[in-house]
Design a protein around this motif. Structure first.
Motif, PDB file in Angstrom:
ATOM      1  N   ILE A 176      23.409  -3.274  10.509  1.00 30.86           N
ATOM      2  CA  ILE A 176      22.990  -2.002  11.103  1.00 30.86           C
ATOM      3  C   ILE A 176      22.613  -1.001  10.021  1.00 30.86           C
ATOM      4  N   LEU A 177      23.395  -0.962   8.948  1.00 28.58           N
ATOM      5  CA  LEU A 177      23.093  -0.037   7.853  1.00 28.58           C
ATOM      6  C   LEU A 177      21.735  -0.353   7.232  1.00 28.58           C
ATOM      7  N   GLN A 178      21.475  -1.634   6.984  1.00 25.47           N
ATOM      8  CA  GLN A 178      20.192  -2.018   6.394  1.00 25.47           C
ATOM      9  C   GLN A 178      19.037  -1.661   7.326  1.00 25.47           C
ATOM     10  N   ALA A 179      19.222  -1.888   8.616  1.00 21.33           N
ATOM     11  CA  ALA A 179      18.156  -1.569   9.570  1.00 21.33           C
ATOM     12  C   ALA A 179      17.890  -0.062   9.601  1.00 21.33           C
ATOM     13  N   ALA A 180      18.951   0.757   9.575  1.00 25.38           N
ATOM     14  CA  ALA A 180      18.787   2.208   9.605  1.00 25.38           C
ATOM     15  C   ALA A 180      18.128   2.709   8.321  1.00 25.38           C
ATOM     16  N   CYS A 181      18.521   2.143   7.173  1.00 21.59           N
ATOM     17  CA  CYS A 181      17.929   2.556   5.898  1.00 21.59           C
ATOM     18  C   CYS A 181      16.471   2.120   5.807  1.00 21.59           C
ATOM     19  N   ALA A 182      16.142   0.957   6.364  1.00 24.15           N
ATOM     20  CA  ALA A 182      14.743   0.527   6.378  1.00 24.15           C
ATOM     21  C   ALA A 182      13.918   1.434   7.291  1.00 24.15           C
TER      22      ALA A 182
END
Length: 464
Positions: A441-447
């Motif tokens: 989820i963190l990677q998706a939000a940062c992307a």
């Protein structure tokens, strides 16, 4: 001859006067140009410092996640996958685009070491793919862990120190240029008082602006360092709980805010969980967050196991309200949800915060459970308005707590990441661990939002 002498004197005086005008004008232009150039260089160094902090934070998070991963691998007796390297490569790439503006051996070593770390992680994954677990373990012990520790404990502090020294050097040059300019102007003011007064005001204003920028830079650096230390020093390290898989992550934004999460075990095999967000940014928000963390710890250590979440929140609010109004004199508040997790899977929660998401393993669906009540710090008593709710986690179910930094992260078009995309990530990886879930989820939000303007915090609890 008598007529020519006054004219000659006038000509000399006028020539001297215009010469002084030229000297004073040249001094003024030099100081203005030097101040602007110094200001631009200081801003460049500040930007490099922020990017260096971002890389250091990414390294810190990676090392913590790496320790968790290797701890799990020791428990199962085989090499386990390490955390993703994308946050490291992304922040190293952003830092590298500006690193040339600062001459720093430590910064070069930090970037080069990060590249080597990423390359060796790739080799590590290659060994895992070929099932050469002994070689993978040897590579981790001999190369990966010492290199990661060196980058975090040696290269990052060295790079940060060199950047601060460069800022101080530029500031000293600016002050020295101003000192020389004042001395020259004092010598010329006797002959050109009117022009000298005008130029002196201009020079003083320029020097005052330069001094103000220097003080503001020092204040911001100090505030950022303190606030970052607060956020990284008080978050819980041990999230292990028998019968459950618990993981959490917090990524501060460029300007430090006041995200908060807590995890405290209880003697009956359960745990207290908490997550919240203080309004505003900066050192005050960090202090309020630290107050909340200290109060949370005090309540959990003072025999609060028989107290429900609603009463727990009411006690915490009374102490927080007193400190905010009577001691800090601040009109601040914070959203928070507190949950009591029991060994049988019951999750009793209360508070006003973002929705609690529950992924149901049996149906592959995600439930949204609203959190209602009052924000902490607004009024002295919130007990009557704070209601408790209960959900039961069956085996394989996962509960996700988060702050609004995730759902409100906006892309370049101003579109928020929103809670629907968070729920989609839960459905997309039904068998993932809690660590893999929050990381995904963190990677998706940062992307989605490469430059978030708010802290992002996530806590996942999966019943094993």
């Amino acid at each position: 001859m008598r007529t020519d002498r006054p004219r000659g004197r006038y000509a000399v005086l006028l020539g001297l006067l215009f010469g002084l005008f030229g000297v004073e004008g040249a001094i003024g232009l030099y100081v203005l140009g030097a101040s602007r150039r110094s200001g631009d260089r200081v801003e460049q160094c500040e930007s490099v410092g922020l990017r260096t902090d971002e890389l250091g934070m990414a390294l810190n998070n990676w090392v913590k996640q790496m320790k968790v991963s290797t701890g799990l691998s020791q428990a199962v007796g085989t090499a386990a996958p390490l955390p993703p390297t994308k946050p490291l490569t992304d922040r190293a790439r952003r830092l590298r685009t500006q690193a040339d503006t600062v001459r720093s051996a430590g910064l070069s070593s930090l970037l080069a070491g990060t590249d080597v770390l990423v390359a060796r992680i790739s080799s590590y994954y290659g060994l895992l793919a070929r099932r050469e677990f002994d070689d993978a373990t040897l590579l981790y012990i001999r190369d990966l862990e010492p290199l990661a520790d060196r980058l975090l404990e040696v290269d990052f502090p060295a790079a940060r120190e060199e950047i601060l020294r460069e800022v101080e050097r530029l500031s000293s040059q600016d002050r020295e240029a101003g000192r020389i300019a004042r001395q020259l102007l004092l010598g010329s003011l006797a002959a050109t008082l009117a022009v000298g007064v005008f130029l002196l005001r201009l020079i003083r204003r320029t020097l005052a602006e330069a001094s103000s920028r220097e003080k503001e830079l020092e204040r911001r650096n100090s505030e950022m360092a303190i606030a970052r230390t607060i956020q990284t020093s008080v978050i819980p390290r041990d999230l292990s709980l028998r019968g459950f898989d618990v993981a959490a992550v917090m990524v501060p934004a460029a300007e430090v805010g006041g995200d908060f999460y807590e995890f405290r075990k209880t003697s009956d095999g359960g745990a207290w969980l908490g997550i919240g967000d203080v309004t505003g940014h900066g050192i005050t928000a960090g202090l309020v967050m630290m107050m909340a963390q200290a109060m949370f710890t005090t309540l959990t250590e003072s025999g609060a196991e028989d107290v429900g979440p609603s009463r727990f929140l009411a006690q915490l609010n009374r102490a927080l309200f007193f400190n905010l109004k009577s001691r800090l004199g601040e009109e601040r508040f914070m959203t928070m949800v507190v949950a009591r997790l029991y060994r049988d899977g019951r999750l009793v929660y209360a508070g006003a915060h973002t929705d609690l998401l529950v992924y149901r393993h049996a149906t592959g669906s995600v439930e949204r459970h609203a959190t209602d009540g009052l924000w902490l710090g607004l009024v002295p008593e919130i007990g009557p308005a704070t209601k408790e709710h209960e959900v039961v986690l069956e085996r394989g179910d996962l509960a996700l707590f988060h702050t609004d930094g995730v759902t409100e992260a906006r892309n370049r078009n101003g579109e928020p990441f929103d809670i629907r995309r968070v729920a989609d990530r839960l459905v997309a990886a039904p068998g993932s661990s809690a660590e893999e879930t929050v990381t995904s989820i963190l990677q998706a939000a940062c992307a989605w939002a490469p430059l978030p303007d708010d802290d992002i915090s996530l806590m996942a609890v999966r019943r094993s």
